[in-house]
Design a protein around this motif. Structure first.
Motif, PDB file in Angstrom:
ATOM      1  N   ASN A  34      41.210  40.744  42.906  1.00  0.00           N
ATOM      2  CA  ASN A  34      40.059  41.052  42.318  1.00  0.00           C
ATOM      3  C   ASN A  34      39.255  40.254  41.886  1.00  0.00           C
ATOM      4  O   ASN A  34      39.510  39.828  40.747  1.00  0.00           O
ATOM      5  CB  ASN A  34      40.437  42.389  41.410  1.00  0.00           C
ATOM      6  N   CYS A  37      37.808  40.409  38.315  1.00  0.00           N
ATOM      7  CA  CYS A  37      38.705  40.114  36.939  1.00  0.00           C
ATOM      8  C   CYS A  37      38.885  38.613  36.783  1.00  0.00           C
ATOM      9  O   CYS A  37      40.051  39.171  36.008  1.00  0.00           O
ATOM     10  CB  CYS A  37      38.698  41.487  36.474  1.00  0.00           C
ATOM     11  N   ASP A  39      42.282  39.718  38.947  1.00  0.00           N
ATOM     12  CA  ASP A  39      43.535  40.334  38.802  1.00  0.00           C
ATOM     13  C   ASP A  39      44.628  40.601  40.199  1.00  0.00           C
ATOM     14  O   ASP A  39      43.473  39.665  41.310  1.00  0.00           O
ATOM     15  CB  ASP A  39      43.855  42.375  39.216  1.00  0.00           C
ATOM     16  N   CYS A  62      44.295  42.178  34.309  1.00  0.00           N
ATOM     17  CA  CYS A  62      44.025  42.785  33.089  1.00  0.00           C
ATOM     18  C   CYS A  62      44.843  44.029  33.404  1.00  0.00           C
ATOM     19  O   CYS A  62      45.777  44.448  33.569  1.00  0.00           O
ATOM     20  CB  CYS A  62      42.490  43.413  32.879  1.00  0.00           C
ATOM     21  N   ARG A 118      34.962  47.870  36.156  1.00  0.00           N
ATOM     22  CA  ARG A 118      36.268  47.914  35.625  1.00  0.00           C
ATOM     23  C   ARG A 118      36.914  48.404  37.071  1.00  0.00           C
ATOM     24  O   ARG A 118      38.554  49.087  37.156  1.00  0.00           O
ATOM     25  CB  ARG A 118      36.785  48.333  34.457  1.00  0.00           C
ATOM     26  N   CYS A 121      39.788  47.221  38.621  1.00  0.00           N
ATOM     27  CA  CYS A 121      40.722  47.010  38.521  1.00  0.00           C
ATOM     28  C   CYS A 121      41.816  47.599  38.412  1.00  0.00           C
ATOM     29  O   CYS A 121      43.069  47.791  38.763  1.00  0.00           O
ATOM     30  CB  CYS A 121      40.765  46.469  36.722  1.00  0.00           C
TER      31      CYS A 121
HETATM   32 ZN    ZN Z   1      40.781  43.826  35.607  1.00  0.00          ZN
END
Ligand code: ZN
Length: 139
Positions: A34, A37, A39, A62, A118, A121
């Motif tokens: 991702n 972010c 991730d 995260c 988000r 995520c």
């Molecule tokens: Zn994230």
């Protein structure tokens, strides 16, 4: 506050992830990241008699992304492929729309994701497993 309760659930999975680690002899291995972010998640699963036997994950990023992968790895082992596909769809639908009580702890992810950016995520591990299963149509 329900919000604090949700945070506790997510933090618990982040700090004590379930089934974290590479699965040896996995029938399915799917990696997704991702970039928004930073991730990364890899989901592993072994299949037996049409059921998901073992499910595990590795990754970094995260707390939402890693807690979500941990919840997936805790919930899905032992379920039939059909049940798993239904649960993935229900989870993705919930993240797009509204909380669902029938998804148990997964509602915590919906509860703490306050901004659209988000959502990715939370759905990363689930999208990875979905993609992995789609690539295994004959087992
Ligand atoms: Zn994230």
């Amino acid at each position: 506050m329900i919000q604090d309760f949700y945070k506790e659930i997510v933090l618990d999975h982040y700090q004590r992830p379930r089934n974290r680690g590479k699965l040896e002899n996995a029938d399915l291995e799917e990696h997704l990241n991702n970039p928004l972010c930073g991730d990364e998640v890899t989901v592993y699963a072994s299949l037996r008699d049409g059921n998901l036997d073992e499910v595990a994950f590795t990754g970094r990023g995260c707390s939402i992304s890693q807690a979500s992968a941990s919840m997936l790895a805790e919930r899905l082992p032992g379920k039939s492929r059909e049940e798993v596909e239904k649960e993935i769809e229900a989870f993705l639908e919930m993240m797009r729309t509204e909380e669902r009580e029938d998804l148990g702890d997964l509602a915590a992810l919906k509860g703490i994701v306050q901004t659209p950016n988000r959502i990715r995520c939370a759905t990363l591990a689930w999208d990875a497993l979905k993609r992995g299963l789609e690539g295994k149509t004959n087992t």
